[in-house]
Design a protein around this motif. Structure first.
Motif, PDB file in Angstrom:
ATOM      1  N   GLN A 275       0.829  -1.205   0.000  1.00  0.00           N
ATOM      2  CA  GLN A 275       0.000   0.000   0.000  1.00  0.00           C
ATOM      3  C   GLN A 275       0.863   1.253   0.000  1.00  0.00           C
ATOM      4  N   MET A 276       1.921   1.255   0.787  1.00  0.00           N
ATOM      5  CA  MET A 276       2.819   2.408   0.842  1.00  0.00           C
ATOM      6  C   MET A 276       3.492   2.643  -0.510  1.00  0.00           C
ATOM      7  N   THR A 277       3.940   1.570  -1.150  1.00  0.00           N
ATOM      8  CA  THR A 277       4.607   1.730  -2.445  1.00  0.00           C
ATOM      9  C   THR A 277       3.618   2.157  -3.526  1.00  0.00           C
ATOM     10  N   TYR A 278       2.374   1.688  -3.427  1.00  0.00           N
ATOM     11  CA  TYR A 278       1.357   2.077  -4.417  1.00  0.00           C
ATOM     12  C   TYR A 278       1.178   3.588  -4.432  1.00  0.00           C
ATOM     13  N   TYR A 279       1.176   4.193  -3.259  1.00  0.00           N
ATOM     14  CA  TYR A 279       0.968   5.634  -3.173  1.00  0.00           C
ATOM     15  C   TYR A 279       2.244   6.433  -3.417  1.00  0.00           C
ATOM     16  N   GLY A 280       3.374   5.744  -3.589  1.00  0.00           N
ATOM     17  CA  GLY A 280       4.572   6.457  -4.006  1.00  0.00           C
ATOM     18  C   GLY A 280       5.707   6.503  -3.011  1.00  0.00           C
ATOM     19  N   ALA A 281       5.662   5.690  -1.937  1.00  0.00           N
ATOM     20  CA  ALA A 281       6.786   5.664  -0.997  1.00  0.00           C
ATOM     21  C   ALA A 281       8.047   5.241  -1.744  1.00  0.00           C
ATOM     22  N   SER A 282       9.058   6.088  -1.739  1.00  0.00           N
ATOM     23  CA  SER A 282      10.209   5.883  -2.618  1.00  0.00           C
ATOM     24  C   SER A 282      11.214   4.867  -2.083  1.00  0.00           C
ATOM     25  N   VAL A 283      11.046   4.425  -0.848  1.00  0.00           N
ATOM     26  CA  VAL A 283      12.047   3.519  -0.272  1.00  0.00           C
ATOM     27  C   VAL A 283      12.048   2.154  -0.959  1.00  0.00           C
ATOM     28  N   ILE A 284      10.920   1.750  -1.561  1.00  0.00           N
ATOM     29  CA  ILE A 284      10.825   0.474  -2.274  1.00  0.00           C
ATOM     30  C   ILE A 284      10.058   0.700  -3.575  1.00  0.00           C
ATOM     31  N   HIS A 285      10.526   0.086  -4.661  1.00  0.00           N
ATOM     32  CA  HIS A 285       9.816   0.196  -5.938  1.00  0.00           C
ATOM     33  C   HIS A 285       8.456  -0.497  -5.840  1.00  0.00           C
ATOM     34  N   PRO A 286       7.389   0.100  -6.432  1.00  0.00           N
ATOM     35  CA  PRO A 286       6.034  -0.432  -6.267  1.00  0.00           C
ATOM     36  C   PRO A 286       5.838  -1.892  -6.659  1.00  0.00           C
ATOM     37  N   LYS A 287       6.584  -2.383  -7.653  1.00  0.00           N
ATOM     38  CA  LYS A 287       6.367  -3.746  -8.126  1.00  0.00           C
ATOM     39  C   LYS A 287       7.129  -4.801  -7.316  1.00  0.00           C
ATOM     40  N   THR A 288       7.894  -4.355  -6.339  1.00  0.00           N
ATOM     41  CA  THR A 288       8.797  -5.262  -5.625  1.00  0.00           C
ATOM     42  C   THR A 288       8.065  -6.262  -4.742  1.00  0.00           C
ATOM     43  N   ILE A 289       7.009  -5.821  -4.091  1.00  0.00           N
ATOM     44  CA  ILE A 289       6.396  -6.626  -3.033  1.00  0.00           C
ATOM     45  C   ILE A 289       5.698  -7.874  -3.573  1.00  0.00           C
ATOM     46  N   LYS A 290       4.958  -7.741  -4.668  1.00  0.00           N
ATOM     47  CA  LYS A 290       4.098  -8.847  -5.128  1.00  0.00           C
ATOM     48  C   LYS A 290       4.843 -10.159  -5.345  1.00  0.00           C
ATOM     49  N   PRO A 291       5.941 -10.199  -6.123  1.00  0.00           N
ATOM     50  CA  PRO A 291       6.613 -11.502  -6.323  1.00  0.00           C
ATOM     51  C   PRO A 291       7.185 -12.084  -5.039  1.00  0.00           C
ATOM     52  N   LEU A 292       7.590 -11.211  -4.109  1.00  0.00           N
ATOM     53  CA  LEU A 292       8.113 -11.704  -2.830  1.00  0.00           C
ATOM     54  C   LEU A 292       6.984 -12.254  -1.961  1.00  0.00           C
ATOM     55  N   ALA A 293       5.864 -11.554  -1.936  1.00  0.00           N
ATOM     56  CA  ALA A 293       4.721 -12.018  -1.142  1.00  0.00           C
ATOM     57  C   ALA A 293       4.186 -13.340  -1.684  1.00  0.00           C
ATOM     58  N   ASN A 294       4.102 -13.457  -3.016  1.00  0.00           N
ATOM     59  CA  ASN A 294       3.610 -14.702  -3.621  1.00  0.00           C
ATOM     60  C   ASN A 294       4.476 -15.894  -3.257  1.00  0.00           C
ATOM     61  N   ALA A 295       5.784 -15.650  -3.120  1.00  0.00           N
ATOM     62  CA  ALA A 295       6.716 -16.746  -2.823  1.00  0.00           C
ATOM     63  C   ALA A 295       7.051 -16.838  -1.334  1.00  0.00           C
ATOM     64  N   GLY A 296       6.524 -15.903  -0.536  1.00  0.00           N
ATOM     65  CA  GLY A 296       6.817 -15.919   0.895  1.00  0.00           C
ATOM     66  C   GLY A 296       8.275 -15.613   1.218  1.00  0.00           C
ATOM     67  N   ILE A 297       8.910 -14.763   0.399  1.00  0.00           N
ATOM     68  CA  ILE A 297      10.316 -14.411   0.606  1.00  0.00           C
ATOM     69  C   ILE A 297      10.394 -13.107   1.399  1.00  0.00           C
ATOM     70  N   PRO A 298      11.047 -13.095   2.549  1.00  0.00           N
ATOM     71  CA  PRO A 298      11.124 -11.862   3.339  1.00  0.00           C
ATOM     72  C   PRO A 298      12.026 -10.819   2.686  1.00  0.00           C
ATOM     73  N   LEU A 299      11.674  -9.559   2.909  1.00  0.00           N
ATOM     74  CA  LEU A 299      12.439  -8.432   2.387  1.00  0.00           C
ATOM     75  C   LEU A 299      12.972  -7.623   3.565  1.00  0.00           C
ATOM     76  N   PHE A 300      14.278  -7.392   3.578  1.00  0.00           N
ATOM     77  CA  PHE A 300      14.912  -6.577   4.599  1.00  0.00           C
ATOM     78  C   PHE A 300      15.343  -5.249   3.976  1.00  0.00           C
ATOM     79  N   VAL A 301      15.033  -4.148   4.650  1.00  0.00           N
ATOM     80  CA  VAL A 301      15.500  -2.827   4.225  1.00  0.00           C
ATOM     81  C   VAL A 301      16.455  -2.327   5.298  1.00  0.00           C
TER      82      VAL A 301
END
Length: 422
Positions: free
Chosen positions: A254-280
């Motif tokens: 949701q944050m990336t959809y609205y433009g939060a620049s810390v993560i690219h908007p398309k990044t979350i979906k493939p990780l969520a689908n595969a259950g891969i954690p993302l560390f920032v």
């Protein structure tokens, strides 16, 4: 066998020689087999290349700008490598190739394809320099051209990933290398089936990391930034920011959809689908835990502020004295999709449709041409779109001090304000 780790370093983390040295120090005790490093272009290189393309389009001399860019990369190399190192002729050769591409013709009709041929040189230069420096520091890594892995369609500048082909490429080309050595590659770039360079959208290196993670069934992705992790606002703009220790995929998306620049908007979906954690994590404080984004996160609904600049508010009013119907919205969206324009905000009334879009070269002019026969159109440029997630009265009340409110939209958990300086 140990699962692969993906580590992505953005432009700020390779902006100069000290930053590259810091990157090497971060990796020194982390590097091992099944380890992929994804790097962006150095500093503001992408902006400089965009400026060169703009000068070329306007038929102005860009040679001075190109020389400045080459000198910038060679100066970094001079601080990292001894005289006579192999990196220097490699950089010279890349700029010869760049000039060869720049000499080709450009027009409004082929702008997107031309852009993709030129803009990826930033990532290629950066990845070569970082790879050579790591090896110079006895951290042996292999260099991989991402265009041989990331297969896309031919939608230049906003290419869509061919996931099946990309996975096949990663499994056949990248995985065998990873069993022997760490591999360093580029973010943001890919190629279509004809081998023509494509890009994944501005700031798309995060997405590259997620694509590789999904294609390799990776254990995790780590994105290294110049901030402590995911914050509730950009600390360069807002004071008193709060760090999210963890986020679930949905809130991060949701944050990336609205433009939060810390993560690219398309990044979350493939990780969520595969259950891969993302560390920032912060490359300035690499031992700090940062933010973990995963499925089981306990998140807090604290006010979160997302600011997008260079926005255009377009208002479309039907000209035949009828009311706005679903067919009008479909008509507008059809043209927006054809121009690859993303709607950041939509508001309808009885007789008008208002949309907020990013500034894109040529795109507003083309949109007006496509729609002016059926709509009376007004627009304002140079605006800001401020989105507040989980707002409270105190968090919103001061956001318009010194600004004129152009458009406002509220839901239960979100407030969006289109504003401009008075």
């Amino acid at each position: 066998m140990t699962k692969t780790q993906i580590h992505k370093f953005g432009g700020a983390s390779v902006k100069d020689a000290l930053s590259v040295q810091n990157l090497a120090n971060i990796l020194r005790n982390r590097l091992r087999n099944n380890f992929v490093i994804v790097v962006s272009a150095m500093g503001k290189t992408t902006n400089h290349l965009e400026n060169i393309i703009s000068l070329k389009l306007d038929r102005k001399d860009y040679s001075g700008n190109s020389t400045i860019l080459k000198d910038f990369h060679l100066a970094i190399c001079s601080e990292l490598f001894p005289e006579g190192h192999v990196i220097f002729p490699k950089i010279e050769n890349y700029f010869i190739l760049l000039h060869h591409e720049l000499n080709k013709s450009i027009s409004k009709d082929n702008y997107d394809e031309y852009y993709d041929r030129i803009i990826g040189f930033g990532e290629i230069l950066s990845s070569r320099i970082v790879m050579e420096y790591l090896c110079f520091q006895d951290l042996l890594v292999l260099w991989q051209d991402a265009r041989e892995l990331i297969c896309t369609d031919s939608d230049f500048r906003f290419a869509k990933v061919d996931w099946e082909r990309t996975r096949r490429n990663c499994q056949s080309q990248l995985k065998p290398k990873l069993e022997q050595f760490p591999v360093l590659t580029q973010g943001f770039i890919g190629a279509d089936r004809a081998g023509r360079p494509t890009t994944l959208g501005r700031e798309g290196s995060d997405f590259t990391a997620a694509i590789l993670a999904g294609s390799l069934d990776a254990a995790s992705v780590t994105i290294w930034k110049d901030v402590p992790g995911v914050l509730n606002a950009d600390p360069k703009i807002f004071s008193g920011t709060t760090l999210f220790v963890e986020l679930d995929y949905q809130q991060a998306a949701q944050m990336t959809y609205y433009g939060a620049s810390v993560i690219h908007p398309k990044t979350i979906k493939p990780l969520a689908n595969a259950g891969i954690p993302l560390f920032v994590k912060s490359f300035l404080d690499p031992e700090e835990p940062g933010t973990k984004i995963h499925a089981r996160a306990k998140t807090e609904s604290i006010p979160t502020f997302i600011l997008k600049k260079d926005q255009i508010l377009v208002s479309l009013k039907v000209t035949d004295f009828t009311f706005i119907e679903e067919k009008h919205i479909h008509q507008v969206y059809e043209q927006l999709q054809a121009l690859k324009l993303h709607v950041n905000m939509l508001q309808t009334s009885a007789i008008s449709i208002s949309i907020v879009i990013d500034y894109e070269l040529f795109k507003l002019e083309q949109l007006l041409t496509l729609l002016n026969q059926d709509f009376e159109i007004r627009y304002n440029e140079g605006l800001e779109l401020l989105t507040v997630l989980y707002p409270n009265t105190d968090s919103v009340s001061k956001l318009l001090d010194g600004y004129e409110l152009m458009l406002e939209q509220s839901t239960r958990n979100t407030v969006q304000l289109v504003r401009r300086l008075k």
